[in-house]
Design an enzyme around this catalytic site. Structure first.
Site, PDB file in Angstrom:
ATOM      1  N   PHE A   1       0.860  -1.195   0.000  1.00  0.00           N
ATOM      2  CA  PHE A   1       0.000   0.000   0.000  1.00  0.00           C
ATOM      3  C   PHE A   1       0.890   1.236   0.000  1.00  0.00           C
ATOM      4  O   PHE A   1       1.696   1.425   0.910  1.00  0.00           O
ATOM      5  CB  PHE A   1      -0.935   0.041   1.213  1.00  0.00           C
ATOM      6  CG  PHE A   1      -1.930   1.173   1.113  1.00  0.00           C
ATOM      7  CD1 PHE A   1      -3.197   0.954   0.604  1.00  0.00           C
ATOM      8  CD2 PHE A   1      -1.575   2.478   1.468  1.00  0.00           C
ATOM      9  CE1 PHE A   1      -4.098   2.007   0.458  1.00  0.00           C
ATOM     10  CE2 PHE A   1      -2.468   3.529   1.320  1.00  0.00           C
ATOM     11  CZ  PHE A   1      -3.731   3.286   0.818  1.00  0.00           C
TER      12      PHE A   1
ATOM     13  N   ASP B   1       9.223   3.178   1.849  1.00  0.00           N
ATOM     14  CA  ASP B   1       8.022   3.918   2.244  1.00  0.00           C
ATOM     15  C   ASP B   1       7.806   3.712   3.749  1.00  0.00           C
ATOM     16  O   ASP B   1       7.341   2.664   4.186  1.00  0.00           O
ATOM     17  CB  ASP B   1       6.829   3.404   1.430  1.00  0.00           C
ATOM     18  CG  ASP B   1       5.507   4.059   1.846  1.00  0.00           C
ATOM     19  OD1 ASP B   1       5.465   4.730   2.895  1.00  0.00           O
ATOM     20  OD2 ASP B   1       4.512   3.878   1.116  1.00  0.00           O
TER      21      ASP B   1
ATOM     22  N   LYS C   1       1.996  10.646   8.313  1.00  0.00           N
ATOM     23  CA  LYS C   1       1.381  10.135   9.546  1.00  0.00           C
ATOM     24  C   LYS C   1       2.016  10.701  10.825  1.00  0.00           C
ATOM     25  O   LYS C   1       1.839  11.861  11.126  1.00  0.00           O
ATOM     26  CB  LYS C   1       1.432   8.606   9.534  1.00  0.00           C
ATOM     27  CG  LYS C   1       0.513   8.007   8.442  1.00  0.00           C
ATOM     28  CD  LYS C   1       0.150   6.602   8.763  1.00  0.00           C
ATOM     29  CE  LYS C   1      -0.505   5.891   7.611  1.00  0.00           C
ATOM     30  NZ  LYS C   1      -1.929   5.685   7.778  1.00  0.00           N
TER      31      LYS C   1
ATOM     32  N   THR D   1       2.020  24.224  -4.504  1.00  0.00           N
ATOM     33  CA  THR D   1       1.805  25.509  -3.816  1.00  0.00           C
ATOM     34  C   THR D   1       2.383  25.489  -2.400  1.00  0.00           C
ATOM     35  O   THR D   1       3.236  26.300  -2.050  1.00  0.00           O
ATOM     36  CB  THR D   1       0.296  25.829  -3.721  1.00  0.00           C
ATOM     37  OG1 THR D   1      -0.266  25.746  -5.005  1.00  0.00           O
ATOM     38  CG2 THR D   1       0.075  27.220  -3.135  1.00  0.00           C
TER      39      THR D   1
END
Ligand code: PSZ
Length: 499
Positions: free
Chosen positions: A217, A327, A358, A382
């Site tokens: 994931f 990751d 997280k 941005t």
């Protein structure tokens, strides 16, 4: 750990007063303890979701697809390891907003940081960090995200972003840009490249790929979603890149009794990875520029792989001139007892990229200097992160260091794992495959139904846990989780298994 004498609501009221008249110093007294005052244990007053939650659900569901909502929380009343819902139930939270609250709810140090008038100006004036960063930004990056005890060892560069998905998404781009620069040996862009990229054609939009793993994931934005393979509902109906997908080791537990089989499993997966590199380059003509992997596959079912597997993986990736992206969105920030889970693997050199979000409050990635793009605006948006989140992270990492929370995570995690193994011996027909590092712990229910039933019964006993994969139950508590909290969880689990 000294419990704070002051209820978070009272602390909040003092904070407001301090902001209003700027003179009242009593608020300080409320914020010196290290934990917001927790209930002594779970309190369940209604079924969950209760009537108030159900009412709010109707309201929200008339505005959006809200079926994933489990209950509505009262974040003013939630404290430490306990989440309080709108029906007055106090639940021991071992799931912590999908593993994203490092210090639990209303931690005084975080509230304190938010009350500081200097920080209020930072919160009020959110900059476009890529063009107008504030005067303190380089210093903040150095003193918080790149602090010695925070950054992954030997990774000196940082790009901040918003969420986990967009951290991976931008890290992929960063890897492709680096890979392409190597292919053209640093030569300037050609006219053909510049024109073809505008209509999504090669050579400007090259056919490169990111290798990922079955069960992984990595998020839900388009590029990240192409590397996510945990549940079909995440992916169905959405076009995807046809990139190579390798097998992630599937171990047999307990590990000590299955050493040889699990080593064979590592070998099988590593051989497949080598083969996929070869095939992608020669047959499909879509060379692999990078490999993304979770140190522990979380959503996919808390699947672990050995340090040796990761060391060999890094060797293969280097041999093929690709980048290794670890990751750490779910594993980073301390839950495995180290700030970064890959620190458990003794890799010969640092991974090329480590993504986070997280528990780190804000997304982003650490990377090796080679990956710094040569031109500006290559990886850009941005906001590019959020300085207000760094204020919170600063308070968090200070507490982690001051209270030695990583040592505590290791200790409480080992205790919980041991107790779960004892439970497994007693109730082996209900639970199995106890596994974990630190408090990043999971075990399987004998079937998916049994797993779902255990989670439901835990909730009825006032414990908020989570599922992952097909039949796993996972713990993702805050770093402030203690043996006392573990015992509440274990006692509830024991009584459920006994039934
Ligand atoms: O269903 C979902 O969207 C969920 S449930 C848990 C997550 C997402 N985790 C997010 C996550 C992750 O665990 C790993 C290892 N990598 C990337 C992500 C994506 O992070 P967000 O959700 O911040 O985009």
């Amino acid at each position: 750990m000294i419990a704070n004498k002051c209820h978070p609501r009272i602390a909040a009221r003092f904070l407001t007063r301090r902001i209003i008249d700027g003179r009242d110093a009593t608020w300080k007294r409320c914020l010196t303890g290290s934990l917001a005052e927790e209930p002594k244990g779970p309190v369940v007053k209604t079924e969950i979701p209760g009537p108030r939650s159900r009412h709010l659900f109707q309201e929200l569901n008339s505005l959006q697809q809200a079926s994933s909502v489990q209950f509505f929380a009262d974040y003013e009343k939630s404290a430490g390891n306990y989440i309080v819902d709108v029906d007055g139930n106090s639940l021991l939270d071992v799931y912590m907003q999908i593993s994203s609250m490092p210090l639990g709810y209303n931690h005084p140090a975080m509230l304190h940081a938010l009350a500081n008038p200097v920080n209020q100006k930072i919160i009020a004036n959110r900059p476009a960090l890529g063009v107008f960063p504030g005067k303190d930004w380089p210093g903040k990056l150095k003193n918080v995200l790149l602090r010695n005890d925070v950054a992954p060892p030997s990774l000196s560069h940082i790009t901040t972003m918003m969420c986990g998905s967009c951290s991976n998404e931008n890290a992929f781009k960063n890897i492709f840009i680096w890979y392409a620069d190597q292919q053209r040996h640093g030569a300037p862009f050609t006219k053909e490249e510049i024109e073809s990229c505008m209509i999504n054609q090669s050579p400007g939009s090259p056919k490169y790929s990111i290798m990922s793993f079955k069960g992984a994931f990595h998020g839900r934005t388009l590029g990240s979603l192409s590397t996510t393979h945990s549940k079909y509902i995440h992916k169905l109906d959405v076009p995807a890149f046809d990139w190579p997908i390798a097998s992630f080791p599937q171990y047999k537990y307990p590990l000590e009794e299955n050493v040889r089989e699990n080593q064979e499993e590592d070998k099988r997966c590593l051989a497949e990875i080598e083969e996929l590199f070869e095939k992608s380059r020669k047959e499909k003509k879509v060379p692999v520029a990078g490999v993304i992997i979770e140190p522990i596959q979380a959503e996919g079912g808390d699947n672990h792989a050995s340090p040796e597997f990761f060391q060999q993986l890094q060797r293969i990736i280097k041999k093929n001139g690709a980048a290794l992206l670890i990751d750490e969105v779910q594993t980073g920030g301390g839950p495995t007892g180290k700030m970064w889970c890959h620190e458990h693997f003794n890799l010969p050199s640092p991974p090329d990229v480590v993504t986070f979000s997280k528990k780190m409050q804000m997304g982003g990635y650490y990377h090796v200097p080679d990956l710094k793009p040569k031109q500006s605006y290559r990886v850009f948006n941005t906001w590019m992160g959020d300085p207000s989140k760094l204020i919170l992270l600063e308070a968090i990492v200070d507490i982690i260091a001051k209270e030695h929370l990583l040592d505590r995570v290791t200790k409480v995690g080992n205790y919980t794992l041991q107790e779960l193994r004892n439970l497994e011996k007693e109730f082996s027909t209900s639970i199995n495959s106890i596994r974990g590092r630190g408090t990043f712990i999971a075990f399987n229910g004998s079937t998916q139904e049994r797993r779902d039933d255990i989670i439901k019964k835990l909730l009825a006993k006032g414990i908020q846990a989570g599922g992952c994969g097909v039949n796993a139950i996972r713990m993702r508590p805050a770093l402030t989780f203690t043996e006392k909290h573990a015992d509440i969880f274990l006692d509830a689990l024991r009584s459920i298994l006994k039934q």
